[in-house]
Design a protein around this motif. Structure first.
Motif, PDB file in Angstrom:
ATOM      1  N   UNK A   1      27.854  47.359  47.943  1.00  0.00           N
ATOM      2  CA  UNK A   1      28.749  46.744  47.268  1.00  0.00           C
ATOM      3  C   UNK A   1      28.327  45.583  46.521  1.00  0.00           C
ATOM      4  N   UNK A   2      26.936  45.367  46.565  1.00  0.00           N
ATOM      5  CA  UNK A   2      26.452  44.264  46.067  1.00  0.00           C
ATOM      6  C   UNK A   2      26.234  44.153  44.869  1.00  0.00           C
ATOM      7  N   UNK A   3      26.840  43.225  43.856  1.00  0.00           N
ATOM      8  CA  UNK A   3      26.523  43.106  42.246  1.00  0.00           C
ATOM      9  C   UNK A   3      26.359  41.771  41.922  1.00  0.00           C
ATOM     10  N   UNK A   4      26.165  41.717  40.694  1.00  0.00           N
ATOM     11  CA  UNK A   4      25.645  40.284  40.193  1.00  0.00           C
ATOM     12  C   UNK A   4      27.184  39.839  39.771  1.00  0.00           C
ATOM     13  N   UNK A   5      27.134  38.499  39.469  1.00  0.00           N
ATOM     14  CA  UNK A   5      28.202  37.930  39.018  1.00  0.00           C
ATOM     15  C   UNK A   5      28.954  38.137  37.751  1.00  0.00           C
ATOM     16  N   UNK A   6      27.935  38.435  36.701  1.00  0.00           N
ATOM     17  CA  UNK A   6      28.600  39.060  35.440  1.00  0.00           C
ATOM     18  C   UNK A   6      29.153  40.320  35.693  1.00  0.00           C
ATOM     19  N   UNK A   7      28.660  41.275  36.454  1.00  0.00           N
ATOM     20  CA  UNK A   7      29.277  42.620  36.618  1.00  0.00           C
ATOM     21  C   UNK A   7      30.435  42.254  37.282  1.00  0.00           C
ATOM     22  N   UNK A   8      30.633  41.353  38.276  1.00  0.00           N
ATOM     23  CA  UNK A   8      31.924  41.060  38.944  1.00  0.00           C
ATOM     24  C   UNK A   8      33.035  40.630  37.817  1.00  0.00           C
ATOM     25  N   UNK A   9      32.628  39.837  37.042  1.00  0.00           N
ATOM     26  CA  UNK A   9      33.512  39.279  36.119  1.00  0.00           C
ATOM     27  C   UNK A   9      34.052  40.220  34.833  1.00  0.00           C
ATOM     28  N   UNK A  10      33.127  41.168  34.661  1.00  0.00           N
ATOM     29  CA  UNK A  10      33.509  42.255  33.593  1.00  0.00           C
ATOM     30  C   UNK A  10      34.610  43.220  34.240  1.00  0.00           C
ATOM     31  N   UNK A  11      34.896  43.253  35.644  1.00  0.00           N
ATOM     32  CA  UNK A  11      36.046  44.010  36.127  1.00  0.00           C
ATOM     33  C   UNK A  11      37.332  43.447  36.000  1.00  0.00           C
TER      34      UNK A  11
ATOM     35  N   UNK B   1      31.647  32.353  36.104  1.00  0.00           N
ATOM     36  CA  UNK B   1      31.259  33.859  35.525  1.00  0.00           C
ATOM     37  C   UNK B   1      32.670  34.017  34.788  1.00  0.00           C
ATOM     38  N   UNK B   2      33.817  34.131  35.144  1.00  0.00           N
ATOM     39  CA  UNK B   2      35.048  34.609  34.451  1.00  0.00           C
ATOM     40  C   UNK B   2      35.153  33.845  33.157  1.00  0.00           C
ATOM     41  N   UNK B   3      34.926  32.383  33.239  1.00  0.00           N
ATOM     42  CA  UNK B   3      34.848  31.636  32.148  1.00  0.00           C
ATOM     43  C   UNK B   3      33.732  32.321  30.928  1.00  0.00           C
ATOM     44  N   UNK B   4      32.546  32.388  31.387  1.00  0.00           N
ATOM     45  CA  UNK B   4      31.644  32.995  30.652  1.00  0.00           C
ATOM     46  C   UNK B   4      31.905  34.190  29.949  1.00  0.00           C
ATOM     47  N   UNK B   5      32.713  35.159  30.739  1.00  0.00           N
ATOM     48  CA  UNK B   5      33.154  36.462  30.324  1.00  0.00           C
ATOM     49  C   UNK B   5      34.379  36.205  29.258  1.00  0.00           C
ATOM     50  N   UNK B   6      34.743  34.986  28.990  1.00  0.00           N
ATOM     51  CA  UNK B   6      35.889  34.750  28.059  1.00  0.00           C
ATOM     52  C   UNK B   6      37.184  35.379  28.422  1.00  0.00           C
ATOM     53  N   UNK B   7      37.477  35.380  29.626  1.00  0.00           N
ATOM     54  CA  UNK B   7      38.753  35.839  30.045  1.00  0.00           C
ATOM     55  C   UNK B   7      40.130  34.846  29.667  1.00  0.00           C
ATOM     56  N   UNK B   8      41.216  35.415  29.394  1.00  0.00           N
ATOM     57  CA  UNK B   8      42.069  34.663  28.898  1.00  0.00           C
ATOM     58  C   UNK B   8      43.469  35.354  29.519  1.00  0.00           C
ATOM     59  N   UNK B   9      44.670  34.279  29.311  1.00  0.00           N
ATOM     60  CA  UNK B   9      45.979  34.793  29.993  1.00  0.00           C
ATOM     61  C   UNK B   9      45.945  34.988  31.373  1.00  0.00           C
ATOM     62  N   UNK B  10      44.976  34.364  32.016  1.00  0.00           N
ATOM     63  CA  UNK B  10      45.086  34.623  33.697  1.00  0.00           C
ATOM     64  C   UNK B  10      46.322  33.945  34.012  1.00  0.00           C
ATOM     65  N   UNK B  11      47.082  34.938  35.005  1.00  0.00           N
ATOM     66  CA  UNK B  11      48.063  34.182  36.166  1.00  0.00           C
ATOM     67  C   UNK B  11      47.236  33.877  37.409  1.00  0.00           C
ATOM     68  N   UNK B  12      47.108  32.369  37.362  1.00  0.00           N
ATOM     69  CA  UNK B  12      46.208  31.838  38.619  1.00  0.00           C
ATOM     70  C   UNK B  12      47.037  31.714  39.747  1.00  0.00           C
TER      71      UNK B  12
ATOM     72  N   UNK C   1      28.757  39.274  46.001  1.00  0.00           N
ATOM     73  CA  UNK C   1      27.993  38.614  45.128  1.00  0.00           C
ATOM     74  C   UNK C   1      27.132  37.491  46.102  1.00  0.00           C
ATOM     75  N   UNK C   2      25.799  37.822  45.868  1.00  0.00           N
ATOM     76  CA  UNK C   2      25.012  36.734  46.435  1.00  0.00           C
ATOM     77  C   UNK C   2      24.852  35.435  45.544  1.00  0.00           C
ATOM     78  N   UNK C   3      25.472  34.374  45.987  1.00  0.00           N
ATOM     79  CA  UNK C   3      25.440  33.115  45.121  1.00  0.00           C
ATOM     80  C   UNK C   3      25.328  31.791  46.052  1.00  0.00           C
ATOM     81  N   UNK C   4      23.944  31.701  46.405  1.00  0.00           N
ATOM     82  CA  UNK C   4      23.809  30.445  47.038  1.00  0.00           C
ATOM     83  C   UNK C   4      24.201  29.220  46.613  1.00  0.00           C
TER      84      UNK C   4
END
Length: 264
Positions: free
Chosen positions: A2-12, A36-47, A223-226
């Motif tokens: 299940x190991x992925x990078x941050x950009x792939x995770x954000x793309x989901x 990563x979500x911000x870089x992916x340009x996500x909008x209208x998130x209900x946080x 996602x491995x993120x030291x």
């Protein structure tokens, strides 16, 4: 695996998703996954978050937020969260304030798979009027209770100590205060992404099972993120970076001041 990078995770993540952000105040915040979500340009998130801080600040500054549901948003001992406060005053997003126990009750209802959870939490509070919760009568005593509907995020995003490639997530001992809310939010959600300071072998996880808090079948991506929670804390690796948060507050809420204060 299940190991992925941050950009792939954000793309989901989709625009308009309901996303729960783990951690509490200045502890264990999933900062790199937020970026990563911000870089992916996500909008209208209900946080949704139990006690939000810098992750909410960055999302608001990026224009990614449609609503914020939380029991608290601020910077703890550093004071108010300037971007959040300004956004609430300007009506940039919906501020859906909860009492602590009503938010937890909704997550518990989702994790249990029940249509509502009866409680007295929030009784007499203005937060009940914000959400227009129904009431229900106890069939035994006839007493009235608030009926909290389930809150099932599309996604829960967390940061933790370590995990295996198969998604078994561990928390260092002694666990930080309120760590169990992260686990509850994960079990309430449709999908779970966990950033961790380190990936270790399945054998290492198995050798210390007492640290395991989420299991592979409960986690969709790792996602491995030291340092992925910096400048908030992530035990046992690092404490809160008070200098970075102080610089952010002194700037009046300029997101770039956080990254510029990051150690090289």
């Amino acid at each position: 695996m299940k190991l992925v990078d941050a950009s792939l995770a954000a793309d989901t993540v989709r625009d308009g998703d309901t996303v729960y952000f783990g951690g509490t105040v200045l502890d264990r915040k999933p900062m790199e996954l937020t970026r990563a979500l911000i870089r992916a340009g996500r909008r209208d998130l209900d946080v949704v978050t139990f006690a939000g801080s810098l992750e909410i600040e960055l999302l608001v500054a990026a224009g990614s937020v449609r609503s914020v549901a939380a029991a608290y948003v601020g910077l703890g001992r550093f004071g108010p969260a300037p971007r959040f406060v300004a956004g609430v005053k300007a009506g940039v997003f919906d501020d859906l304030e909860y009492s602590e126990w009503s938010l937890l009750g909704r997550l518990r209802a989702a994790s249990m798979g029940i249509p509502f959870l009866p409680t007295r939490a929030g009784t007499g509070s203005e937060t009940l009027a914000i959400h227009d919760f129904a009431s229900v009568a106890d069939p035994y005593s006839g007493d009235a209770y608030v009926a909290l509907p389930p809150l099932q995020p599309d996604l829960t995003v967390l940061h933790a100590w370590r995990a295996s490639p198969g998604g078994h997530v561990q928390v260092a001992f002694p666990p930080q205060h309120l760590w169990d809310i992260d686990v509850l939010a994960a079990r309430a959600a449709d999908r779970v992404i966990v950033g961790v300071d380190q990936i270790v072998s399945e054998e290492a996880i198995a050798s210390s099972p007492e640290h395991t808090r989420l299991f592979g079948f409960e986690v969709d991506m790792v996602v491995e993120l030291p340092g992925g929670s910096w400048p908030t804390s992530s035990p046992p690796d690092h404490e809160v970076d008070e200098g970075a948060i102080g610089a952010y507050v002194s700037s009046g809420g300029e997101p770039g001041t956080v990254d510029s204060a990051r150690p090289s």
